[in-house]
Design a protein around this motif. Structure first.
Motif, mmCIF file in Angstrom:
data_model
loop_
_atom_site.group_PDB
_atom_site.id
_atom_site.type_symbol
_atom_site.label_atom_id
_atom_site.label_comp_id
_atom_site.label_asym_id
_atom_site.label_seq_id
_atom_site.Cartn_x
_atom_site.Cartn_y
_atom_site.Cartn_z
ATOM 1 N N MET A 12 12.389 45.143 55.839
ATOM 2 C CA MET A 12 13.320 45.613 56.867
ATOM 3 C C MET A 12 14.758 45.262 56.500
ATOM 4 O O MET A 12 15.677 46.035 56.760
ATOM 5 N N ALA A 13 14.959 44.102 55.872
ATOM 6 C CA ALA A 13 16.304 43.711 55.441
ATOM 7 C C ALA A 13 16.859 44.701 54.422
ATOM 8 O O ALA A 13 18.062 44.936 54.358
ATOM 9 N N LEU A 14 15.971 45.291 53.643
ATOM 10 C CA LEU A 14 16.379 46.292 52.652
ATOM 11 C C LEU A 14 16.406 47.703 53.234
ATOM 12 O O LEU A 14 16.689 48.659 52.536
ATOM 13 N N ALA A 15 16.102 47.812 54.523
ATOM 14 C CA ALA A 15 16.088 49.098 55.230
ATOM 15 C C ALA A 15 15.079 50.067 54.631
ATOM 16 O O ALA A 15 15.296 51.272 54.587
ATOM 17 N N HIS A 16 13.961 49.524 54.155
ATOM 18 C CA HIS A 16 12.906 50.384 53.626
ATOM 19 C C HIS A 16 12.127 51.026 54.759
ATOM 20 O O HIS A 16 11.848 50.402 55.772
ATOM 21 N N PRO B 80 19.370 32.644 67.017
ATOM 22 C CA PRO B 80 18.358 33.675 66.724
ATOM 23 C C PRO B 80 18.959 34.836 65.937
ATOM 24 O O PRO B 80 20.116 35.196 66.108
ATOM 25 N N PHE B 81 18.141 35.412 65.074
ATOM 26 C CA PHE B 81 18.546 36.576 64.294
ATOM 27 C C PHE B 81 18.773 37.760 65.221
ATOM 28 O O PHE B 81 18.042 37.971 66.173
ATOM 29 N N ARG B 82 19.798 38.519 64.939
ATOM 30 C CA ARG B 82 20.023 39.773 65.648
ATOM 31 C C ARG B 82 20.619 40.760 64.660
ATOM 32 O O ARG B 82 21.271 40.374 63.700
ATOM 33 N N LYS B 83 20.346 42.006 64.901
ATOM 34 C CA LYS B 83 20.874 43.048 64.035
ATOM 35 C C LYS B 83 22.391 43.130 64.222
ATOM 36 O O LYS B 83 22.874 43.175 65.351
ATOM 37 N N PRO B 84 23.159 43.124 63.122
ATOM 38 C CA PRO B 84 24.616 43.209 63.263
ATOM 39 C C PRO B 84 25.041 44.559 63.832
ATOM 40 O O PRO B 84 24.384 45.568 63.619
ATOM 41 N N ARG C 42 4.975 50.162 64.906
ATOM 42 C CA ARG C 42 5.982 49.123 64.679
ATOM 43 C C ARG C 42 7.231 49.445 65.487
ATOM 44 O O ARG C 42 8.015 50.297 65.110
ATOM 45 N N ARG C 43 7.398 48.770 66.575
ATOM 46 C CA ARG C 43 8.546 49.041 67.460
ATOM 47 C C ARG C 43 9.522 47.892 67.508
ATOM 48 O O ARG C 43 10.629 48.044 67.981
ATOM 49 N N GLY C 44 9.097 46.717 67.068
ATOM 50 C CA GLY C 44 9.970 45.552 67.098
ATOM 51 C C GLY C 44 10.887 45.510 65.894
ATOM 52 O O GLY C 44 10.826 46.361 65.010
ATOM 53 N N ASP C 45 11.748 44.503 65.887
ATOM 54 C CA ASP C 45 12.653 44.350 64.753
ATOM 55 C C ASP C 45 12.359 43.076 63.958
ATOM 56 O O ASP C 45 13.103 42.707 63.062
ATOM 57 N N ARG D 78 19.155 44.888 44.850
ATOM 58 C CA ARG D 78 18.112 44.978 45.872
ATOM 59 C C ARG D 78 16.810 44.374 45.359
ATOM 60 O O ARG D 78 16.119 43.649 46.064
ATOM 61 N N SER D 79 16.481 44.662 44.113
ATOM 62 C CA SER D 79 15.275 44.121 43.502
ATOM 63 C C SER D 79 15.340 42.606 43.409
ATOM 64 O O SER D 79 14.360 41.896 43.685
ATOM 65 N N THR D 80 16.503 42.086 43.034
ATOM 66 C CA THR D 80 16.693 40.639 42.951
ATOM 67 C C THR D 80 16.524 39.989 44.320
ATOM 68 O O THR D 80 15.883 38.943 44.449
ATOM 69 N N PHE D 81 17.083 40.617 45.352
ATOM 70 C CA PHE D 81 16.914 40.094 46.711
ATOM 71 C C PHE D 81 15.438 40.055 47.082
ATOM 72 O O PHE D 81 14.950 39.065 47.630
#
Length: 94
Positions: A69-73, A6-10, A84-87, A49-52
């Motif tokens: 969220m991956a881009l921390a926007h 499962p994904f988790r925040k590093p 929005r409280r989840g990740d 970032r735009s390419t991602f």
């Protein structure tokens, strides 16, 4: 390619691009300096970032919110941000 766990925040010590200060990410200015030394003044850090973002939208099934969220926007809509409280980690697990 599938995710095996499962994904988790590093954590701070697991940053992909760690900065000079412990637990802090590499700055965009560091990346800009590297590009400049490589003679690529025509490429911007924001371009990565735009390419991602384009890749995530066109080549994956992740929801738009996961890519953002991956881009921390930051969520601009104050009401949406308040609720929005989840990740979205379950959304990122394949």
């Amino acid at each position: 390619m599938g995710v095996r766990r499962p994904f988790r925040k590093p954590t701070a010590d697991e940053l992909i691009f760690p900065g000079a200060r412990a637990g802090k990410p590499m700055s965009d200015m560091t990346l800009a300096a590297v590009l400049s030394r490589m003679g690529h003044d025509d490429i911007t850090v924001h371009g990565f970032r735009s390419t991602f973002r384009d890749w995530a939208a066109e080549q994956t099934n992740f929801a738009r919110e996961v890519a953002e969220m991956a881009l921390a926007h930051v969520v601009e809509d104050k009401v949406e941000a308040a609720y929005r409280r989840g990740d979205l980690s379950r959304s990122a697990a394949v």
